[in-house]
Write a protein that holds these residues in place. Structure first.
Motif, short mmCIF file in Angstrom:
data_model
loop_
_atom_site.label_atom_id
_atom_site.label_comp_id
_atom_site.label_asym_id
_atom_site.label_seq_id
_atom_site.Cartn_x
_atom_site.Cartn_y
_atom_site.Cartn_z
N UNK A 1 0.87 -1.18 0.00
CA UNK A 1 0.00 0.00 0.00
C UNK A 1 0.91 1.24 0.00
N UNK A 2 0.72 2.10 -0.98
CA UNK A 2 1.69 3.19 -1.14
C UNK A 2 1.73 4.19 0.01
N UNK A 3 0.68 4.27 0.81
CA UNK A 3 0.79 5.20 1.95
C UNK A 3 1.89 4.75 2.91
N UNK A 4 2.32 3.49 2.79
CA UNK A 4 3.43 3.01 3.63
C UNK A 4 4.64 2.60 2.80
N UNK B 1 7.80 12.62 -4.37
CA UNK B 1 6.98 12.01 -3.33
C UNK B 1 5.61 12.67 -3.24
N UNK B 2 5.60 13.99 -3.22
CA UNK B 2 4.32 14.69 -3.03
C UNK B 2 3.47 14.60 -4.30
N UNK B 3 4.12 14.62 -5.46
CA UNK B 3 3.35 14.42 -6.70
C UNK B 3 2.66 13.06 -6.70
N UNK B 4 3.41 12.04 -6.29
CA UNK B 4 2.82 10.69 -6.27
C UNK B 4 1.77 10.57 -5.17
N UNK B 5 2.03 11.19 -4.01
CA UNK B 5 1.05 11.14 -2.92
C UNK B 5 -0.27 11.76 -3.37
N UNK B 6 -0.19 12.86 -4.10
CA UNK B 6 -1.42 13.49 -4.59
C UNK B 6 -2.09 12.59 -5.62
N UNK B 7 -1.28 11.94 -6.46
CA UNK B 7 -1.83 11.07 -7.50
C UNK B 7 -2.63 9.92 -6.90
N UNK B 8 -2.19 9.40 -5.75
CA UNK B 8 -2.91 8.28 -5.14
C UNK B 8 -3.98 8.77 -4.15
N UNK B 9 -4.17 10.09 -4.07
CA UNK B 9 -5.26 10.62 -3.26
C UNK B 9 -4.96 10.75 -1.78
N UNK B 10 -3.68 10.87 -1.41
CA UNK B 10 -3.35 11.01 0.01
C UNK B 10 -4.02 12.26 0.59
N UNK C 1 8.88 7.92 -12.10
CA UNK C 1 7.74 7.06 -11.83
C UNK C 1 6.50 7.83 -11.37
N UNK C 2 5.63 8.09 -12.30
CA UNK C 2 4.42 8.82 -12.01
C UNK C 2 3.45 8.48 -13.13
N UNK C 3 2.17 8.47 -12.80
CA UNK C 3 1.21 8.18 -13.84
C UNK C 3 1.22 9.30 -14.88
N UNK C 4 1.16 10.53 -14.39
CA UNK C 4 1.09 11.66 -15.32
C UNK C 4 2.16 12.70 -14.99
N UNK C 5 3.29 12.66 -15.69
CA UNK C 5 4.37 13.61 -15.39
C UNK C 5 4.08 15.03 -15.86
#
Lengths: 376, 376
Positions: free
Chosen positions: A19-22, A116-125, A63-67
């Motif tokens: 789980x990406x939050x961890x 990190x923050x781009x990916x966190x936003x992408x997964x809806x953190x 590594x990001x869905x949408x760079x």
């Protein structure tokens, strides 16, 4: 750059999906390291003509869905400058510095944080949690604000007021924790678990490492014999090396990667001297190089492997030599860095004395944090 | 870029040749403005592939005998980022910031200083003298150290200790002068004359302006309807406008150039409101926007001309609105700037309220100095 399949996180050892939050923590089953797989360019390629500033020119390799939809403050693409006067003072003709502190929050951490923050936003953190009273804390707080995601930064109870002010300036909540550094980390992880918040844990987060790889992408444009940097958690050391490996031409000769730690907290140097493959227990003493005060570096094994693979060297530096190196660099080159960065300056002098670096070699000193953060 | 004939300095009014150590002062015969003539590209052209970082990519367009032998710390090429959350809070969809504080000494002044100190070294200056307790003082001190030229920085006796520490960090001598701001300037000019030292006098120095023109070269890549910046001496306002004029395509529509000043010291705004062509006497009050506390801006006439030519606007901002704008930008976008920079943020809100800027317009806010210099 089109929208791609999203990256996925798995344990590198047992294959369990994470789980990406961890994602910053070891595998909950086998304690193995977590890796990410994603569909990207193998060899990074900067889009120079693009209307994109800084490291996101390499977006196709990250590594990001949408760079194209990232949380950025224009980080990366830091200058490399020659140090003619400092070099002459030490009999060196080809010494350069990469000014990593010319960054949105004044340190190299912004390279990792933007990923990190781009990916966190992408997964809806919905909330970010980090433990750091230093540059990482200030960086995560700023990018969390930029993303519109609330952040809680856990710091040691005795952290300097000026450092806490830098974190609080962009609106993060600061939580003071009594006890050793490990207690601060444990409190942050526990809070992240109980709140289902995203734990940044930058030194263990593979997205953070992916961001620091861009340092290596940039350095690959040059040809250095040696790279010297300060190491605490070693995120830039590990990420930078991997980025350089990805970006370098086939069969290119890579620079030797050296590191410096403060004498008061030098677990990697101690292991290196004894030929050990993992950090060894040390007796810790206070040091002014606060950014390198990490007694148990989680990535110690990788750092030691890179030292071996790149024929690097590891040196420890006394606080008085750190102060002297900072002052000398400031007055000879007009470059004022924080004490942790001055470690690398003193480190080059030490390796020159040990004949690991020779006076004619092409050397890059990595200056990681601004002197404005810690007035002399 | 080959070595070219050197630039020459002359009075723009009477044609008298000017000794460059006093290039920042008006003509000693007729008090006319001093200009430089040099052989350069008419339209600046960035050498993108070049192994040169920052604004020296435009070296062929800058007044120097040898643009390959410069005193540089990698300044320029600052990022432009969108402000989506701050914009949404004010009903704006297309508002951007240029992060000029991502610079070697933390402010836009480095653009001008790299030119001035490069030229000072080229003409063999043996000592640099400047009067500034703020960003210009810190910038000149750093670049002087980089050049190996001793510097003396004159500051008001009451200047904050933190500001003086930033100047002294790179080894400059700091001289405190009692009395009003003009007394500090007079003492610096007198010392420069008696010691035959180079007087930097950044607001009047045409080389400093030439460096700030690179801001305009960079902005010309974009298409903005409005540019808003804080103005004290106005070096970036004047240089930026001229650079934009040089770099823009023929018949391009240039952005409107707006400025903000603190209510406590707003001589340009006062003149603008009364339709005057030169700054008017004001009653000055303390303000937190220290970088804009210039009661008698030497380039006031040019600044007012540019406002007219570009259909710009000038607004004054109370200190409480400056504090609020700084806080809002920091917490919504993760961008912490010094109070003087927050002037421009509040300035856009004021012009939006006055319907000079409309919510759909493309607006660039220029953020000139780092928040690390003045902790909130």
């Amino acid at each position: 750059m089109a929208v791609r399949p999203p990256p996925t996180a798995r344990c590198d050892r047992c294959g369990r999906p994470i789980d990406e939050v961890q994602v910053a923590l070891p595998c909950p089953d086998c304690a193995g390291p977590v890796g990410i797989s994603f569909d990207s360019e193998t060899r990074p390629n900067a889009r120079r003509g693009a209307r994109v500033d800084g490291l996101w020119r390499y977006g196709a390799a990250l590594p990001l869905r949408d760079p194209n939809d990232v949380v950025s403050l224009g980080e990366g693409d830091t200058p490399v400058v020659r140090l003619p006067r400092w070099g002459a003072a030490h009999g060196m003709r080809n010494v350069f510095a990469k000014l990593e502190y010319i960054a949105p929050t004044g340190s190299f951490k912004d390279r990792g944080t933007t990923l990190v923050v781009s990916r966190a936003r992408e997964i809806g953190a919905r909330e970010l949690i980090e433990d750091s009273s230093g540059n990482a804390g200030a960086s995560v707080a700023a990018y969390a604000a930029r993303a519109g995601i609330p952040a809680i930064i856990f710091v040691p109870a005795g952290a300097p007021a000026a450092k806490i002010a830098q974190i609080a300036a962009t609106g993060a909540d600061v939580v003071r924790v009594e006890g050793p550094r490990e207690a601060v980390r444990d409190a942050a992880i526990e809070a992240a678990r109980s709140r289902n918040a995203y734990y940044v844990g930058h030194n263990g987060n593979p997205y953070f490492e992916a961001g620091t790889q861009t340092f290596g992408f940039e350095v690959a444009r040059w040809h250095f014999g040696h790279v010297m940097m300060p190491v605490g958690g070693g995120s830039l050391f590990v990420g930078g090396w991997r980025g350089l490996q990805r970006a370098a031409a086939p069969r290119a000769i890579l620079p030797r990667f050296h590191l410096a730690q403060p004498t008061g907290c030098a677990p990697i140097v101690a292991a290196w001297r004894r030929g050990m493959g993992r950090p060894v227990p040390i007796e810790r003493h206070p040091t002014i190089a606060g950014g390198a005060e990490i007694e148990h570096p989680a990535r110690g094994v990788e750092i030691l492997r890179i030292l071996t693979a790149s024929h690097g060297g590891a040196v420890d530096i006394h606080d008085d030599a750190i102060v002297a190196a900072r002052h000398e660099l400031a007055t000879l080159e007009g470059i004022d860095v924080e004490p942790t960065s001055a470690l690398a300056v003193a480190g080059v002098i030490a390796l020159l004395r040990d004949a690991v670096i020779r006076s004619e070699d092409r050397v890059l000193i990595v200056l990681t944090g601004s002197g404005l953060k810690v007035p002399a």
